[in-house]
Design a protein around this motif. Structure first.
Motif, mmCIF file in Angstrom:
data_model
loop_
_atom_site.group_PDB
_atom_site.id
_atom_site.type_symbol
_atom_site.label_atom_id
_atom_site.label_comp_id
_atom_site.label_asym_id
_atom_site.label_seq_id
_atom_site.Cartn_x
_atom_site.Cartn_y
_atom_site.Cartn_z
ATOM 1 N N TRP A 1 1.917 8.747 2.606
ATOM 2 C CA TRP A 1 0.999 7.739 3.145
ATOM 3 C C TRP A 1 1.456 7.134 4.467
ATOM 4 C CZ3 TRP A 1 -0.610 4.357 -1.680
ATOM 5 C CH2 TRP A 1 -1.408 5.151 -2.543
ATOM 6 N N ARG A 2 2.669 7.425 4.869
ATOM 7 C CA ARG A 2 3.156 6.863 6.129
ATOM 8 C C ARG A 2 2.303 7.353 7.288
ATOM 9 N NH1 ARG A 2 9.708 7.759 5.192
ATOM 10 N NH2 ARG A 2 9.924 6.161 3.531
ATOM 11 N N GLY A 3 1.995 6.444 8.197
ATOM 12 C CA GLY A 3 1.188 6.800 9.350
ATOM 13 C C GLY A 3 -0.286 6.941 9.053
ATOM 14 N N THR A 4 -0.720 6.522 7.867
ATOM 15 C CA THR A 4 -2.134 6.556 7.485
ATOM 16 C C THR A 4 -2.571 5.139 7.126
ATOM 17 O OG1 THR A 4 -1.930 6.808 5.080
ATOM 18 C CG2 THR A 4 -1.613 8.795 6.433
ATOM 19 N N PRO A 5 -3.875 4.892 6.985
ATOM 20 C CA PRO A 5 -4.315 3.562 6.559
ATOM 21 C C PRO A 5 -3.741 3.134 5.208
ATOM 22 C CG PRO A 5 -6.158 4.776 7.491
ATOM 23 C CD PRO A 5 -5.023 5.742 7.391
ATOM 24 N N ARG A 6 -3.351 4.087 4.360
ATOM 25 C CA ARG A 6 -2.759 3.749 3.065
ATOM 26 C C ARG A 6 -1.361 3.154 3.190
ATOM 27 N NH1 ARG A 6 -5.989 7.976 2.662
ATOM 28 N NH2 ARG A 6 -7.323 8.291 0.810
ATOM 29 N N ALA A 7 -0.770 3.262 4.360
ATOM 30 C CA ALA A 7 0.568 2.701 4.557
ATOM 31 C C ALA A 7 0.596 1.190 4.371
ATOM 32 C CB ALA A 7 1.093 3.067 5.947
ATOM 33 N N ALA A 8 -0.560 0.545 4.462
ATOM 34 C CA ALA A 8 -0.618 -0.910 4.313
ATOM 35 C C ALA A 8 -0.658 -1.348 2.858
ATOM 36 C CB ALA A 8 -1.856 -1.456 5.037
ATOM 37 N N ILE A 9 -0.850 -0.418 1.930
ATOM 38 C CA ILE A 9 -0.980 -0.771 0.513
ATOM 39 C C ILE A 9 0.386 -1.171 -0.048
ATOM 40 C CG2 ILE A 9 -1.614 0.063 -1.776
ATOM 41 C CD1 ILE A 9 -3.478 2.066 -0.427
ATOM 42 N N THR A 10 0.432 -2.321 -0.718
ATOM 43 C CA THR A 10 1.671 -2.774 -1.347
ATOM 44 C C THR A 10 1.656 -2.478 -2.843
ATOM 45 O OG1 THR A 10 0.867 -4.993 -1.884
ATOM 46 C CG2 THR A 10 1.820 -4.664 0.324
ATOM 47 N N ILE A 11 2.825 -2.554 -3.439
ATOM 48 C CA ILE A 11 2.936 -2.360 -4.884
ATOM 49 C C ILE A 11 2.125 -3.414 -5.619
ATOM 50 C CG2 ILE A 11 4.551 -2.398 -6.831
ATOM 51 C CD1 ILE A 11 6.659 -1.235 -4.867
ATOM 52 N N ARG A 12 2.187 -4.660 -5.164
ATOM 53 C CA ARG A 12 1.419 -5.726 -5.802
ATOM 54 C C ARG A 12 -0.079 -5.412 -5.788
ATOM 55 N NH1 ARG A 12 2.870 -11.202 -6.364
ATOM 56 N NH2 ARG A 12 4.492 -10.945 -4.769
ATOM 57 N N GLN A 13 -0.567 -4.890 -4.693
ATOM 58 C CA GLN A 13 -1.997 -4.583 -4.588
ATOM 59 C C GLN A 13 -2.399 -3.460 -5.539
ATOM 60 O OE1 GLN A 13 -2.117 -3.853 -0.405
ATOM 61 N NE2 GLN A 13 -2.379 -6.012 0.140
ATOM 62 N N VAL A 14 -1.530 -2.479 -5.722
ATOM 63 C CA VAL A 14 -1.826 -1.406 -6.663
ATOM 64 C C VAL A 14 -1.840 -1.940 -8.092
ATOM 65 C CG1 VAL A 14 -0.909 0.721 -7.687
ATOM 66 C CG2 VAL A 14 -1.041 0.482 -5.204
ATOM 67 N N LEU A 15 -0.840 -2.732 -8.450
ATOM 68 C CA LEU A 15 -0.776 -3.276 -9.811
ATOM 69 C C LEU A 15 -1.922 -4.232 -10.083
ATOM 70 C CD1 LEU A 15 3.052 -4.019 -10.229
ATOM 71 C CD2 LEU A 15 1.796 -1.928 -10.756
ATOM 72 N N GLY A 16 -2.417 -4.894 -9.051
ATOM 73 C CA GLY A 16 -3.487 -5.866 -9.205
ATOM 74 C C GLY A 16 -4.863 -5.345 -8.865
ATOM 75 N N SER B 1 -8.215 -6.712 0.287
ATOM 76 C CA SER B 1 -9.425 -7.467 0.611
ATOM 77 C C SER B 1 -10.403 -7.580 -0.547
ATOM 78 C CB SER B 1 -10.159 -6.810 1.791
ATOM 79 O OG SER B 1 -10.680 -5.533 1.423
ATOM 80 N N ARG B 2 -10.257 -6.709 -1.568
ATOM 81 C CA ARG B 2 -11.258 -6.670 -2.628
ATOM 82 C C ARG B 2 -10.624 -6.198 -3.927
ATOM 83 N NH1 ARG B 2 -16.759 -6.810 -3.095
ATOM 84 N NH2 ARG B 2 -17.746 -5.460 -4.659
ATOM 85 N N TYR B 3 -11.055 -6.776 -5.034
ATOM 86 C CA TYR B 3 -10.638 -6.317 -6.355
ATOM 87 C C TYR B 3 -11.622 -5.258 -6.846
ATOM 88 C CZ TYR B 3 -9.765 -6.205 -11.381
ATOM 89 O OH TYR B 3 -9.497 -5.787 -12.662
ATOM 90 N N GLU B 4 -11.103 -4.100 -7.224
ATOM 91 C CA GLU B 4 -11.927 -3.043 -7.789
ATOM 92 C C GLU B 4 -11.099 -2.271 -8.809
ATOM 93 O OE1 GLU B 4 -15.003 -2.617 -7.549
ATOM 94 O OE2 GLU B 4 -15.768 -3.166 -5.569
ATOM 95 N N TYR B 5 -11.513 -2.325 -10.051
ATOM 96 C CA TYR B 5 -10.789 -1.612 -11.106
ATOM 97 C C TYR B 5 -10.831 -0.107 -10.842
ATOM 98 C CZ TYR B 5 -9.323 -0.179 -15.779
ATOM 99 O OH TYR B 5 -8.640 0.370 -16.839
#
Length: 383
Positions: free
Chosen positions: A128-143, A186-190
């Motif tokens: 994911w490095r160098g892609t828009p997914r690089a901004a995703i944190t572990i907290r955001q994935v778990l939440g 920015s948004r919660y989506e299960y």
């Protein structure tokens, strides 16, 4: 596994899934998920009025339950099984695996393999490095705030939602192909994809197979029995967003660990503040934490999806009778209610309850909380 063999296995799985074949027969590749070497049952006791336990037990029994268990202040005060299920019968976790995966991340933080919940996933999912997914944190994935495509129903076997769940290389599909549709955070989506990302995260962070990490760092320290876990293929990656098979008491022990703020028999297993992080909602969804759902504020109907989505909601006849209640809540209303202020944990596993009368997600905890009354809470605060 060749590409052709992988597609053939995927096609077989999809056909089973599309025709409604579920349960153990649908999990074609299982691997051992060991638990503690020498299991001891939880201490038993009697601290809740028997009439209330009987009323709650009857409600569980009438709603296709396989197990109903209650732990209160260090003692197992209720343990009932239905339909031939026993205390060692493996229960298919469904989404009860998601809080298990979050706890596994907490252990990895405690052991120094992950710096914090706010560490970028790309530190480990290096693709994911160098892609828009690089901004995703572990907290955001778990939440469930990663920005990845929401969960949904798809009838096309080529749809990414089906391939990300059933393909024998489902982890590669999620990492390489799964769409990012919102700005991370920015948004919660299960989305099951979030839960499924935890296995590769743990394996890359710790250097240990996910099942071994769960067995050694989560189940064994809390004295829990293990079972089996669904693999995407033999020798491949386990599913971390669903599909562990363990006795009901094991899921109860996970709830007890969180009720005790991540401490088990005097040993801190989760970092200080980790349970608080798990149970802290966000502005995107006031009812969702990290792998768990928050009891307050009251909403008559609510579910795991974005609050604007009406599909999959559960009915709540009244507010939960404890403001600090939070819960594991999986498919078919498999629930573990956790009330730290009362040191109370309630479990119900089983198949989907009948549609009439509708399942009441507040019924079991409220029966018992009302029976305990104010005296129990006063005792908890030392008054």
């Amino acid at each position: 596994m060749s590409a052709g063999d992988a597609e053939a296995l995927y096609t077989k799985r999809y056909r089973q899934y599309a025709t409604g074949e579920t349960g153990l027969a649908a999990y074609d590749t299982l691997a051992p998920l060991p638990g503690v070497r020498k299991w001891h049952p939880l201490p038993a006791g009697r601290s809740i009025p028997q009439a209330a336990l009987a009323k709650a037990r009857d409600y569980a029994a009438a709603n296709n339950s396989s197990a109903f268990m209650v732990w209160h202040r260090g003692r197992l005060v209720e343990q009932s099984y239905f339909g031939g299920v026993r205390d060692d019968t493996p229960i298919i976790s469904k989404s009860l695996s998601k809080p298990l995966a979050v706890i596994a991340v907490g252990r990895a933080i405690a052991k120094g393999h992950i710096a914090s919940l706010d560490q970028p996933m790309a530190d480990f999912i290096t693709e994911w490095r160098g892609t828009p997914r690089a901004a995703i944190t572990i907290r955001q994935v778990l939440g469930m705030r990663s920005g990845l495509l929401p969960q949904g129903v798809a009838s096309d076997p080529a749809d990414i939602l089906n391939r990300a769940y059933l393909h024998p290389y489902h982890d590669r599909i999620i990492i390489d192909e799964y769409p990012l549709v919102d700005t991370p955070g920015s948004r919660y989506e299960y989305s099951n994809a979030n839960g499924e990302l935890i296995a590769p995260l743990i394996e890359r962070a710790t250097g240990k197979p996910f099942a071994d990490w769960i067995a050694r760092e989560v189940l064994a320290p809390i004295g829990a029995r293990g079972g089996q876990i669904w693999m995407n293929r033999a020798g491949g990656t386990p599913h971390s967003g669903c599909c562990a098979l363990m006795p009901a008491e094991t899921y109860l022990r996970l709830g007890i660990l969180l009720a005790r703020d991540g401490v088990w028999e005097g040993r801190r297993l989760l970092p200080n503040g980790f349970v608080r992080a798990m149970t802290t909602p966000t502005e995107q969804n006031p009812h969702a934490g990290l792998g768990v759902y928050i009891g307050s504020p009251y909403a008559e109907w609510r579910g795991p999806a974005n609050p604007d989505v009406t599909f999959g909601r559960s009915f709540h006849s009244a507010p939960y009778a404890a403001p600090d209640l939070f819960l594991f809540d999986g498919n078919t209303n498999q629930v573990v209610y956790i009330v730290p202020s009362r040191q109370l944990v309630i479990l119900r596993t089983g198949e989907r309850p009948p549609t009439k009368p509708v399942w009441d997600n507040a019924m079991l905890p409220n029966i018992l909380l009302h029976a305990l009354g104010a005296d129990d809470q006063a005792g908890a605060s030392g008054k």
